[in-house]
Design an enzyme around this catalytic site. Structure first.
Site, PDB file in Angstrom:
ATOM      1  N   ASP A 110      41.152   0.324 -24.011  1.00 49.46           N
ATOM      2  CA  ASP A 110      40.960   1.247 -25.127  1.00 49.46           C
ATOM      3  C   ASP A 110      42.119   2.215 -25.311  1.00 49.46           C
ATOM      4  O   ASP A 110      42.242   2.866 -26.350  1.00 49.46           O
ATOM      5  CB  ASP A 110      39.715   2.112 -24.851  1.00 49.46           C
ATOM      6  CG  ASP A 110      38.439   1.452 -25.326  1.00 49.46           C
ATOM      7  OD1 ASP A 110      38.498   0.683 -26.285  1.00 49.46           O
ATOM      8  OD2 ASP A 110      37.392   1.727 -24.711  1.00 49.46           O
TER       9      ASP A 110
HETATM   10  C1  BGC Z   1      38.790   6.256 -21.832  1.00 46.00           C
HETATM   11  C2  BGC Z   1      38.410   4.813 -21.890  1.00 46.00           C
HETATM   12  C3  BGC Z   1      37.216   4.647 -22.760  1.00 46.00           C
HETATM   13  C4  BGC Z   1      37.428   5.293 -24.113  1.00 46.00           C
HETATM   14  C5  BGC Z   1      36.158   5.204 -24.932  1.00 46.00           C
HETATM   15  C6  BGC Z   1      38.961   6.827 -23.229  1.00 46.00           C
HETATM   16  O1  BGC Z   1      39.206   8.177 -23.150  1.00 46.00           O
HETATM   17  O2  BGC Z   1      39.950   6.413 -21.071  1.00 46.00           O
HETATM   18  O3  BGC Z   1      38.134   4.325 -20.588  1.00 46.00           O
HETATM   19  O4  BGC Z   1      36.954   3.285 -22.935  1.00 46.00           O
HETATM   20  O5  BGC Z   1      37.790   6.636 -23.968  1.00 46.00           O
HETATM   21  O6  BGC Z   1      36.179   5.838 -26.124  1.00 46.00           O
HETATM   22  C1  NOJ Z   2      35.571   1.811 -20.841  1.00 48.98           C
HETATM   23  C2  NOJ Z   2      35.028   1.210 -22.085  1.00 48.98           C
HETATM   24  O1  NOJ Z   2      33.625   1.340 -22.117  1.00 48.98           O
HETATM   25  C3  NOJ Z   2      35.429  -0.242 -22.199  1.00 48.98           C
HETATM   26  O2  NOJ Z   2      34.985  -0.766 -23.416  1.00 48.98           O
HETATM   27  C4  NOJ Z   2      36.915  -0.371 -22.061  1.00 48.98           C
HETATM   28  O3  NOJ Z   2      37.219  -1.742 -22.114  1.00 48.98           O
HETATM   29  C5  NOJ Z   2      37.414   0.241 -20.775  1.00 48.98           C
HETATM   30  N1  NOJ Z   2      36.975   1.608 -20.702  1.00 48.98           N
HETATM   31  C6  NOJ Z   2      38.927   0.176 -20.631  1.00 48.98           C
HETATM   32  O4  NOJ Z   2      39.584   1.033 -21.503  1.00 48.98           O
END
Ligand code: BGC
Ligand code: NOJ
Length: 811
Positions: A485
């Site tokens: 993400d």
């Molecule tokens: C996090 C990710 C997460 C995303 C969701 C980010 O701030 O680092 O792990 O999946 O937010 O919106």
């Molecule tokens: C958490 C999110 O829930 C997931 O969708 C994502 O793939 C991972 N973070 C990695 O960014």
């Protein structure tokens, strides 16, 4: 080391916490399908029906001081001593404390000055009520007169409004009281057809429903006014903050004990009349519930039902291997966590507030992989719900609200991997159940009212979407981001007030993702195998051609020399290349290219994995990328916003570690597979450093570049749960559901003599014994099914209800 705070009791499937001041609050979940409670080892947390944002029964203040404050509270007033059997919120030192987190229940037992209190919290299967069974025992040797007070703070149902809109909420609260039952009916006078009830099955000696009356405006939860005074005031809340508090005066002879229960329920009026008199709530359903749980034996019987429920679920998959931590995780805790992630996605934990994220498109598809063998019918419905949030061009809502099942764009969109995960979940469901009819189920597209396409149409739309969204190297475009993400290659944010997850515009952008390319290989191969099972050779050939073309693109455009590159940024520069100063090698592209079948003939798969071992593997797990980004790069986005070593910036992201575990199994190295598996296995971690619960996976462990290496965060709601179960059971132990049988393909450490497993599959039970006399990792040499040798490694589908004995030897 884990003994410092508690230990596993495998026979009862409990984790036993032996002191309340754990390194972080250690959480358990109550509830199995519709009604849930978060319950820490001090009974902190909150309760909701289906949707932690829209149907919140009790209030929780996030990130409080102390961290875990607010929950299911009981106060005991014994002479001058005021104490809580769950330690919080008074934190009076206890003579004894024990918390047993079990499957769907938490039992806390404590003792002070000769008074022993045991409280069992659980949600009976099928019920929208939390039961707290309390037993108070006088072990002091003399008679005792004590007072017990209960306390919950109601949330006015919509949790975000509840904590932000006081100009309104302070004027809408309403309650009713009848006997021992407190009814919270805020907004019932108009559009709500539901209420909350907090009742006691025993006669009470007083109550309060006004927070100001019970706690006091200037007091805290640790010194509530009414408890200090030794008497509730029978207050009725009008606005402000409705609470539920009971007062029970207990007179216990030496050795005597009393048992009763509190019931915290959500009552949906259904089609019943709302009012029994003008403005007066129809309490029939609430009354019936109290009566039900007041009946002798009712609580024991409900608890028994919960046990039977879990015995049934876990009976579908159990293993005995030489590795105790693998056994206890696979047999109990990992499957339990999979149920939780399936139910809650990323919505409600101690790290997710329940008011932010809902059900994630990619998350829920992946969570299903660890759950589908438990209750396939629920998995089926979930697939259709998720598909219903896809748009007709193939794009997806990234999140949806569990209550409404409607997509939620506020949290971002255009993640160009989302749609492909739907293929993985659907194929996993069909392999598990054989139910191809799901493909014909009608599911509309979210942006096309009245559309009546089938699920299979959605899968094809997903394939087409990736094929169409390609960049200058022929690789899939990344859009806002892919699985990572935080790799926001089209965001270019310089504005601190915007969210990385929503900023930037993907229209016309050309940044590409190698990970999506690898995931596409995997998805195309899965769909092709499905078509083969359906005997549709033309569709197989079409997908095989798309696969072959993407494979060539990967090998031509993404190989960096020692590993697969991760992406190309908007300017066409490689990411995850030896050419880069930072972020030279990433996990995701090694994992998905290899899992998708790249690098097999040319030796690149093995080379890429050696590079992972050399550059990314540490005793705490595999670091997401190296070297970390030391400074912010606006062309990379959120990944470079985190301090080095945390989260996506070179943290150990347990979720994507598991793909490498599977990759080692594919490559045949069972020693590495287990070594890597154990590196992130919670019971194997030193708890003082790790800090999170030793019985469930965390999303992240700080990497070696962090100031606090080895420290875990974001426990419970993580894709690690499902994928690690897949890695352990389908990768290492190699018990894989296939379209036409159970495939046996273990990849174990060479010094394992073998293992046994029980797996229910399509109604039959397979008793499997694998032996490894020649100390190899992989390759089935002989397979005997019910006494008959079989060639290959696929066990044909057995009749429902039968027990099949399988023995196999590794070559
Ligand atoms: C996090 C990710 C997460 C995303 C969701 C980010 O701030 O680092 O792990 O999946 O937010 O919106
Ligand atoms: C958490 C999110 O829930 C997931 O969708 C994502 O793939 C991972 N973070 C990695 O960014």
């Amino acid at each position: 080391m884990n003994q410092t705070f508690g230990h596993f009791e495998d026979s009862s499937r409990e984790y036993v916490i032996t002191r309340p001041d754990t390194p972080l609050p250690w959480l358990n979940y109550l509830g199995q399908d519709d009604f849930f409670g978060l319950c820490t080892n001090c009974a902190g947390g909150y309760t909701f029906w289906r949707d932690a944002k829209l149907r919140r029964l009790t209030r929780y203040r996030y990130n409080n001081i102390p961290m875990d404050l607010g929950g299911r509270y009981l106060y005991l007033r014994d002479g001058d001593t005021l104490w809580n059997p769950m330690w919080k919120p008074c934190r009076t030192s206890l003579d004894r404390y024990e918390c047993r987190h079990g499957l769907g229940y938490t039992r806390i037992t404590s003792e002070k000055n000769g008074l022993a209190v045991e409280v069992l919290f659980f949600i009976p299967p099928g019920e929208t009520a939390e039961v707290w069974q309390v037993t108070v025992r006088n072990q002091s040797g003399g008679a005792k007169s004590v007072q017990l007070f209960s306390f919950v703070e109601f949330c006015l149902f919509e949790a975000l409004n509840d904590m932000t809109n006081y100009q309104r909420t302070y004027s809408i609260g309403e309650v009713e009281v009848e006997g021992s039952a407190i009814y919270h009916k805020t907004e019932f006078r108009e559009r709500r057809n539901h209420y909350a009830m907090f009742a006691c099955t025993r006669k009470v000696d007083g109550f309060d429903t006004s927070r100001d009356a019970f706690v006091g405006v200037h007091n805290g939860l640790h010194d509530p006014k009414a408890v200090l005074a030794g008497a509730c005031t029978n207050s009725l809340a009008h606005g402000w903050n409705p609470v539920g508090a009971h007062q029970l005066n207990l007179n216990l002879e030496a050795g005597a004990e009393e048992s009763f229960a509190f019931v915290l329920a959500y009552v949906d009026q259904g089609t019943d009349e709302k009012f029994e008199a003008p403005g007066i709530l129809n309490k029939n359903r609430g009354r019936a519930l109290v009566k039900k749980y007041a009946a002798p034996g009712a609580v024991t019987c409900a608890l028994e039902k919960l046990r039977t429920f879990w015995d049934g679920l876990l009976g579908a998959l159990s293993v005995q291997t030489p590795e105790p931590n693998l056994n206890r995780m696979v047999n109990t805790w990992n499957q339990y966590q999979c149920m939780t992630t399936f139910n809650l996605s990323r919505s409600a934990s101690l790290f997710e507030t329940g008011i932010g994220r809902g059900m994630g498109f990619r998350d829920s598809n992946q969570d299903l992989l660890g759950f589908v063998h438990m209750i396939p019918s629920r998995a089926r419905q979930r697939i259709l719900d998720i598909a219903g949030t896809q748009l007709c061009d193939g794009a997806c809502y990234h999140q949806y609200q569990p209550l409404t099942k409607k997509g939620n764009a506020e949290i971002g969109g255009d993640f160009y991997d989302d749609h492909l995960w739907l293929i993985l979940s659907t194929c996993a469901y069909i392999k598990e159940t054989g139910d191809q009819s799901i493909l014909e189920a009608v599911v509309g597209y979210a942006d096309t009212p009245g559309s009546k396409e089938t699920l299979l149409h959605h899968l094809e739309t997903s394939i087409a979407y990736t094929l169409q969204k390609r960049g200058p190297h022929g690789l899939p475009l990344i859009g806002h981001a892919d699985w990572n993400d935080c790799l926001n290659l089209n965001c270019f944010s310089t504005e601190p007030n915007e969210s990385f997850q929503t900023a930037g515009d993907v229209d016309g952008s050309s940044a590409e993702s190698v990970m999506i390319a690898g995931l596409f290989l995997y998805a195309a191969r899965e769909l092709s195998a499905l078509y083969q099972a359906m005997n549709r050779p033309a569709d197989c050939a079409r997908l095989d051609a798309a696969y072959a073309e993407m494979l060539v693109t990967i090998e031509e455009q993404a190989w960096d020399g020692q590993w697969y590159r991760r992406a190309y940024d908007a300017a066409g520069n490689p990411i995850g290349s030896a050419e880069c100063e930072e972020g030279q090698i990433f996990i995701e592209s090694q994992a998905w290219c290899v899992l998708g079948g790249a690098g097999v003939e040319n030796g690149r798969a093995a080379k890429a994995f050696e590079s992972v071992h050399q550059h990314l593997f540490t005793p705490d797990g595999i670091i997401l990328q190296q070297p970390p980004y030391a400074t912010y790069h606006k062309e990379l986005g959120e990944v470079s916003s985190y301090p080095p070593g945390y989260k996506e910036n070179a943290g150990i992201f347990c979720h994507n570690n598991t793909w490498i575990h599977l990759g080692w199994c594919l490559l045949g190295d069972g020693d590495r597979a287990l070594e890597y598996y154990l590196s992130i296995c919670p019971p194997a971690k030193p708890v003082e450093t790790y800090r999170c619960e030793p019985y469930v996976y965390a999303q992240m462990i700080a990497g070696r570049d962090a100031a606090t290496p080895g420290e875990a965060k974001n426990s419970w709601l993580t894709g690690t749960a499902a994928w690690t179960l897949v890695a352990a059971t389908q990768g290492i132990l190699g018990i894989c559901p296939g379209h036409d049988g159970l495939v046996i393909d273990p990849c174990i450490p060479r010094d394992w003599p073998g293992f046994t497993a029980t797996r229910k599959f399509r109604g039959a039970t397979y008793e499997i014994t694998i032996s490894n006399p020649r100390k190899h990792s992989k390759g089935i040499q002989s397979l005997v099914v019910d006494g008959k040798p079989i060639s290959g490694n696929r066990i044909p589908i057995a009749p429902e209800g039968s027990t099949v004995r399988v023995t196999a030897e590794i070559q």
